[in-house]
Design an enzyme around this catalytic site. Structure first.
Site, PDB file in Angstrom:
ATOM      1  N   ASP A   9      43.310   1.145 -48.860  1.00  0.00           N
ATOM      2  CA  ASP A   9      41.882   0.283 -49.442  1.00  0.00           C
ATOM      3  C   ASP A   9      42.298   0.109 -50.815  1.00  0.00           C
ATOM      4  OD1 ASP A   9      38.729   0.276 -47.745  1.00  0.00           O
ATOM      5  OD2 ASP A   9      39.796  -1.032 -49.364  1.00  0.00           O
TER       6      ASP A   9
HETATM    7  C1  GLC Z   1      37.183  -3.211 -49.481  1.00  0.00           C
HETATM    8  C2  GLC Z   1      36.903  -2.798 -48.138  1.00  0.00           C
HETATM    9  C3  GLC Z   1      38.014  -3.218 -47.259  1.00  0.00           C
HETATM   10  C4  GLC Z   1      38.328  -4.450 -47.736  1.00  0.00           C
HETATM   11  C5  GLC Z   1      39.342  -4.464 -49.071  1.00  0.00           C
HETATM   12  C6  GLC Z   1      39.913  -5.823 -49.615  1.00  0.00           C
HETATM   13  O1  GLC Z   1      36.874  -2.503 -50.561  1.00  0.00           O
HETATM   14  O2  GLC Z   1      36.717  -1.481 -48.085  1.00  0.00           O
HETATM   15  O3  GLC Z   1      37.520  -3.317 -45.960  1.00  0.00           O
HETATM   16  O4  GLC Z   1      39.494  -5.186 -46.609  1.00  0.00           O
HETATM   17  O5  GLC Z   1      38.410  -3.956 -49.955  1.00  0.00           O
HETATM   18  O6  GLC Z   1      38.760  -6.487 -49.667  1.00  0.00           O
END
Ligand code: GLC
Length: 740
Positions: free
Chosen positions: A284
């Protein structure tokens, strides 16, 4: 003749599997050939992912993305979309970099790309796999027509704490229901052939247990027993993996003290060796760096080492891999084999997508114009939107409203809003393409009906200055539609709430509206269960619309005026009080259950100040008609462990309006060395015309009966199983079956 047919079929099946195996071998060979030409820096570049200018997380170390692509330091990007933008960056990779490895382009297409669908918790409320599948396919078509070949969807986190803002993003509290939508979403986005220009990589996230964050506070700690992990939180991921999901995103959170991004046992052993996942893992946003904040890594080098050892293939936005892995390999702290296996998995997906043959296959500008926001797409958004609406209360048949009423007062801070109805994670949707509740009502009624509107108050402020005007207006109307709830920025990521009532002065406004003596219909726009006890005790009708997306106003009007008979059922329990959380239907009985007979006694499991029961239970939802259930008829009352039986009920539409009913099957092991809850094990959404009935048949076999035994081995225990079939988790017919 039959024999010949069978032999032809088996020959065909064999040839298909052989050609599939050959194709895989061919891809594997291409991957190893390319890998052999790559420098260590180029390999690490494939493990690195950066965002375009639209950030979906904290701003990290700024880099020149074009320069990084040109020098082979980037393997994938997110939040760069649209055929012209995607072509621009893909061109740098193909024409300027040494090995011309195409980029992956990802985005969070959570519930639509430009045509925005109801938020996932709303789509789960439809219990309508066909309608939701159609929605996900539209999302995929619009996204792949706009340059994207990777979506960070479906979010399959089981959530039982409505304080957590991200409860909106998943499919509710139940592993069986969430697993159906996980499978459906992966298949919808990835299609039957990843090489098709309308297919894209799906991502099951956030692995695992994110929805169990302590106190509902985002990014906080998670502690789960092994049994709860395997019985509740892992099943939707297993469903996604069984559907061949291409990627998985570890959660920001810990599992029993170790962050998932650095958790070797969970993210390498359990995920790959026990659940059988063979795709890409992508961290993440900045999560690798955040191992330092978790105090499990002293610096970025240690963080990079822990993450690659845990099997995290791609570093989203933390720079840890690009900054640290080269030195770690050269100092023999990280074996090159870990890098190679991660790069191989990424290259394999790029080959499977066909990007090496045609890196610009997703950049067809004509297709982009044709696909985006088409009337057909909007019609599907309106359809799944109305199916996602849950009728929570309807006293005196207040609903449906007549379209020829003299006047309707539409009051509330969300009535005219075209931003919040899209919900969080609205991707590239626009409020300019969104129908407000007020607008939907205006377009639905007859030309002689007067529609009054007043805002009444803000969503979340103490400004009382608008209430009087709202009340004076409401007094003029035949009926009041109060549009209340949350702003979409009070829901989703980084949006936990410690109280979950109607924010600001909304309840005060509602009481004033109720005191006018006019019938009041509450329309809720929200991303989590709300403790709307006062509304439930007073107003005539309540409609849970969640955040319905681009066609919000039309979907809601379809239900309010009876053009669609609401069929939604809650995928998540509504508590009476935040003090009851976590509260969910699939709970154990306890040694001192508070039953109707015992709940006022002293020594039972209950509160002094509130009933144990929820405000609205899992699986609950009313209709404009009524349904009755016959007793359950079992094809056998005793079976062997590997046998199966059928459970049949006759469901009758006893009202005067055609309607759809979600018939739910729950099973509970009544006598086990382990305390067992009742669990959803099947459902059917059936359409029944007024005055008619249908037989609904459920299969009861090992798939439905198997449980993790004392050794965590999935088996069909001997003994008695209670079978419940009904309209919710609290209203059902009951039978029992014995496994001998
Ligand atoms: C965010 C979210 C995740 C998402 C990623 C990219 O922090 O936790 O669900 O896919 O970043 O946007």
């Amino acid at each position: 003749m039959r024999k010949n047919l069978l032999s032809i079929a088996s020959a065909l099946a064999l040839s298909c599997s052989v050609s599939l195996a050959l194709a895989q071998d061919n891809v594997d060979k291409k991957v190893s050939d390319l890998l052999s030409k790559m420098t260590l820096e180029e390999k690490i570049g494939q493990l690195t992912q950066y965002s375009g200018s639209e950030l979906t997380g904290p701003q990290g170390e700024k880099i020149n993305i074009s320069e990084y692509i040109k020098t082979g330091k980037v393997g994938s990007v997110l939040n760069i979309y649209g055929t012209s933008e995607v072509s621009k960056y893909q061109k740098i990779a193909i024409e300027k970099s040494r090995l011309k490895i195409p980029l992956l382009f990802g985005q969070d297409v959570i519930h639509g790309y430009k045509t925005i669908f109801p938020v996932p918790i709303a789509m789960a409320s439809s219990w309508d796999l066909d309608a939701v599948g159609a929605a996900q396919e539209v999302a995929r078509n619009e996204a792949t027509a706009s340059g994207l070949n990777w979506t960070f969807t479906p979010m399959v986190d089981i959530a039982r704490d409505p304080r957590w803002g991200r409860i909106v993003e998943g499919f509710g509290e139940d592993p069986y229901l969430a697993s159906q939508f996980a499978k459906l979403s992966v298949e919808a986005f990835q299609g039957s052939d990843l090489g098709d220009e309308t297919s894209m990589l799906a991502t099951a996230k956030h692995y695992v247990g994110y929805g169990a964050v302590q106190a509902g506070r985002d990014y906080f700690t998670v502690d789960l027993s092994k049994r709860t992990l395997w019985e509740v939180f892992l099943p939707p991921f297993q469903a996604a993996i069984n559907a061949q999901v291409a990627s998985i995103m570890p959660a920001f959170t810990t599992m029993n003290g170790i962050p998932m991004t650095g958790n070797k046992e969970m993210t390498r052993d359990v995920l790959r060796n026990q659940l059988g996942f063979t795709g890409i893992t992508v961290s993440d946003w900045n999560a690798i760096n955040e191992l330092i904040e978790w105090h499990v890594a002293a610096n970025q080098s240690e963080a990079a080492c822990e993450a690659i050892e845990a099997g995290v293939d791609i570093d989203m936005m933390s720079n840890a891999y690009i900054n640290q892995l080269g030195a770690l390999v050269k100092e023999n702290k990280v074996p090159i084999s870990l890098i190679d296996e991660a790069v191989a998995r990424i290259l394999k997906k790029k080959f499977e997508l066909g990007l090496f043959e045609d890196p610009y296959k997703y950049c067809n500008a004509d297709r982009e114009v044709k696909e985006i926001l088409s009337p057909e797409n909007k019609a599907k958004a309106r359809d799944v939107g109305k199916r996602s609406i849950v009728l929570l209360k309807n006293d005196d048949q207040t609903l449906p409203l007549s379209k020829s009423l003299n006047s309707i007062a539409v009051i509330g801070p969300l009535a005219e809003d075209t931003y919040s109805p899209m919900g969080p994670w609205f991707c590239n949707g626009s409020k300019d393409n969104t129908i407000s509740v007020l607008n939907g009502i205006k377009q639905a009624v007859g030309k002689n009906t007067i529609i009054y509107y007043q805002k009444g108050c803000d969503v979340n402020s103490s400004d009382e200055s608008m209430i009087d005007a709202a009340i004076n207006t409401a007094k003029k109307a035949d009926v009041i539609v109060a549009v209340l709830g949350e702003n979409s920025d009070m829901s989703g990521e980084a949006a936990s709430r410690s109280e979950i009532g109607l924010p600001g002065l909304q309840e005060k406004l509602l009481e004033s509206l109720f005191n006018t003596g006019k019938p009041v219909v509450v329309v809720l726009l929200n991303g989590r269960p709300l403790t709307i006890n006062w509304a439930q005790d007073h107003v005539q009708a309540i409609v849970e619309a969640w955040f319905p997306g681009s066609e919000a106003g039309h979907s809601i009007a379809d239900v309010l005026f009876g053009d669609y008979n609401p069929s939604g059922k809650l995928p998540v329990t509504f508590p009476r009080s935040v003090g009851q959380i976590p509260i969910f239907y699939s709970h154990l009985n306890t040694g001192r259950p508070a039953t109707a007979e015992t709940k006022m006694l002293k020594y039972v499991s209950r509160y002094l100040d509130i009933d144990n029961s929820p405000l609205y239970p899992f699986g609950y939802g009313l209709s404009y008609t009524t349904f009755s259930y016959s007793p359950i008829e079992l094809s056998a009352s005793e079976i062997q462990p590997n046998d199966s039986a059928t459970a049949t009920v006759e469901v009758a539409n006893t009202g005067e309006i055609n309607g759809e009913e979600v018939v739910q099957l729950y099973i509970e092991k009544a006598d086990s060395p382990i305390a067992r809850p009742m669990q959803l094990k099947g459902f059917r959404k059936v359409e029944i015309s007024a005055g008619n009935s249908v037989d609904v048949v459920f299969h009861i076999g090992p798939e439905e009966l198997a449980l993790y035994d004392i050794d965590m081995k999935k088996t069909v225990e001997k003994g008695i199983y209670n079978i419940y079939i009904g309209t919710s988790s609290v209203t059902y017919q009951k039978e029992s079956i014995t496994v001998k």
